[in-house]
Write a protein that holds these residues in place. Structure first.
Motif, mmCIF file in Angstrom:
data_model
loop_
_atom_site.group_PDB
_atom_site.id
_atom_site.type_symbol
_atom_site.label_atom_id
_atom_site.label_comp_id
_atom_site.label_asym_id
_atom_site.label_seq_id
_atom_site.Cartn_x
_atom_site.Cartn_y
_atom_site.Cartn_z
ATOM 1 N N ALA A 24 2.348 -0.867 1.463
ATOM 2 C CA ALA A 24 3.471 -0.953 2.395
ATOM 3 C C ALA A 24 3.156 -1.907 3.547
ATOM 4 O O ALA A 24 4.027 -2.668 3.999
ATOM 5 C CB ALA A 24 3.806 0.438 2.942
ATOM 6 N N THR A 25 1.915 -1.884 4.021
ATOM 7 C CA THR A 25 1.517 -2.774 5.112
ATOM 8 C C THR A 25 1.518 -4.224 4.664
ATOM 9 O O THR A 25 1.967 -5.119 5.396
ATOM 10 C CB THR A 25 0.126 -2.381 5.640
ATOM 11 O OG1 THR A 25 0.179 -1.038 6.146
ATOM 12 C CG2 THR A 25 -0.326 -3.318 6.750
ATOM 13 N N ALA A 26 1.023 -4.470 3.467
ATOM 14 C CA ALA A 26 1.026 -5.844 2.941
ATOM 15 C C ALA A 26 2.447 -6.389 2.858
ATOM 16 O O ALA A 26 2.723 -7.532 3.249
ATOM 17 C CB ALA A 26 0.363 -5.869 1.569
ATOM 18 N N ARG A 194 3.201 10.187 3.167
ATOM 19 C CA ARG A 194 3.515 10.430 1.753
ATOM 20 C C ARG A 194 2.758 9.443 0.848
ATOM 21 O O ARG A 194 3.266 8.382 0.489
ATOM 22 C CB ARG A 194 5.015 10.293 1.547
ATOM 23 C CG ARG A 194 5.557 10.866 0.241
ATOM 24 C CD ARG A 194 7.041 10.580 0.142
ATOM 25 N NE ARG A 194 7.741 11.011 1.345
ATOM 26 C CZ ARG A 194 8.865 10.460 1.813
ATOM 27 N NH1 ARG A 194 9.426 9.439 1.163
ATOM 28 N NH2 ARG A 194 9.435 10.919 2.901
ATOM 29 N N THR A 195 1.528 9.810 0.492
ATOM 30 C CA THR A 195 0.701 8.961 -0.364
ATOM 31 C C THR A 195 0.114 9.790 -1.502
ATOM 32 O O THR A 195 0.110 11.020 -1.463
ATOM 33 C CB THR A 195 -0.462 8.344 0.431
ATOM 34 O OG1 THR A 195 -1.315 9.407 0.907
ATOM 35 C CG2 THR A 195 0.043 7.520 1.607
ATOM 36 N N LYS A 211 6.260 11.667 6.535
ATOM 37 C CA LYS A 211 6.823 10.318 6.628
ATOM 38 C C LYS A 211 6.345 9.417 5.490
ATOM 39 O O LYS A 211 5.252 9.609 4.944
ATOM 40 C CB LYS A 211 6.462 9.689 7.973
ATOM 41 C CG LYS A 211 4.980 9.469 8.194
ATOM 42 C CD LYS A 211 4.719 8.921 9.586
ATOM 43 C CE LYS A 211 3.237 8.778 9.871
ATOM 44 N NZ LYS A 211 2.503 10.072 9.858
ATOM 45 N N PRO A 212 7.122 8.394 5.142
ATOM 46 C CA PRO A 212 6.737 7.463 4.085
ATOM 47 C C PRO A 212 5.722 6.438 4.603
ATOM 48 O O PRO A 212 5.592 6.236 5.811
ATOM 49 C CB PRO A 212 8.060 6.776 3.730
ATOM 50 C CG PRO A 212 8.828 6.793 5.011
ATOM 51 C CD PRO A 212 8.478 8.104 5.668
ATOM 52 N N GLU A 237 2.820 9.136 14.688
ATOM 53 C CA GLU A 237 3.526 10.391 14.529
ATOM 54 C C GLU A 237 4.856 10.176 13.779
ATOM 55 O O GLU A 237 5.278 9.060 13.575
ATOM 56 C CB GLU A 237 3.797 11.024 15.899
ATOM 57 C CG GLU A 237 2.546 11.254 16.733
ATOM 58 C CD GLU A 237 1.621 12.330 16.163
ATOM 59 O OE1 GLU A 237 2.023 13.023 15.200
ATOM 60 O OE2 GLU A 237 0.499 12.478 16.673
ATOM 61 N N GLY A 238 5.502 11.271 13.442
ATOM 62 C CA GLY A 238 6.797 11.124 12.791
ATOM 63 C C GLY A 238 6.863 11.885 11.489
ATOM 64 O O GLY A 238 5.877 12.364 10.976
#
Length: 238
Positions: A24-26, A194-195, A211-212, A237-238
């Motif tokens: 997701a970061t990439a 969520r991993t 969270k995703p 957070e979240g």
């Protein structure tokens, strides 16, 4: 009108880029304009992430590497240095979670794997890419940690102890660079996300209650654009 993106012209490297927060970061960094080097073991998984990046108009290069192999990191750094003059962003997302067990029952093979990926490979990456990061105008290193590194928890020692060492490496690296380089280092605790790794640790949890990965990726992408103090730590957070 301009189509310029905030990370245009920058090069980023993300480990653990084939899934979860790393993937997701990439994707998020590429959407922001960076050319992203995707590092993980599995070629097909990396290709899927690269396809997603290209579908969104981004730019990336896959680098299938087993970080535990001798000299793998130094070879990767040499190949990248031969193509790019600097590395602007380094995101250390790769991690290995051993089975959750009492300290007395830790599996030596799994513990060694965690030490190799979470600690030894981290030091090798920092050492091998240090010259490229220091050449960047505003180099950024982001390390993804876990709360169990700073706050030991029953049955989590095999993982938490490696994350404590991971944090120490990054904090020391930040201190060593603080007064001699514009390089900034941050440690990010993604919190409940969520991993696949979290699903292994909490098999009875409803994944929709956390969270995703994209939420963490969004924060990392914003953080690398900020003028934070090196050694910065935060929890998403979240």
């Amino acid at each position: 009108m301009t189509n310029t993106k905030p990370l245009d012209g920058q090069t980023a490297l993300v480990t653990g880029a084939s899934r979860g927060i790393g993937a997701a970061t990439a994707i998020a960094l590429a959407e922001a304009g960076a050319h992203v080097i995707l590092v993980a073991r599995k070629v097909k998984a990396l290709e899927l992430i690269e396809d997603k990046i290209h579908e969104k108009g981004g730019s990336s290069t896959i680098a299938p590497v087993d970080l535990t192999e001798p000299d793998a990191v130094s070879r990767l750094a040499g190949a990248i240095a031969g193509r790019w003059k600097t590395l602007d962003i380094l995101c250390l997302s790769a991690a290995y979670l051993p089975e959750l067990t009492p300290v007395s029952q830790i599996d030596p093979k799994q513990f060694n794997q965690a030490l190799m990926i979470n600690v030894v490979a981290t030091q090798a990456i920092l050492a091998s890419f240090d010259p490229l990061i220091r050449r960047a105008e505003n180099g950024r290193v982001i390390g993804l940690t876990s709360s169990v590194g700073a706050d030991p928890r029953a049955f989590w020692a095999a993982y938490g102890s490696t994350k404590a060492a991971f944090d120490n490496l990054l904090e020391s690296y930040a201190s060593e660079s603080e007064k001699i380089s514009p390089l900034r280092v941050a440690i990010v605790d993604p919190g409940a996300t969520r991993t696949e790794m979290r699903a292994r640790a909490y098999p009875g949890e409803d994944p929709e209650t956390v969270k995703p990965p994209e939420a963490v990726a969004e924060r990392i992408t914003a953080l690398v654009q900020e003028d934070f103090k090196t050694g910065h730590r935060e929890r998403v957070e979240g």
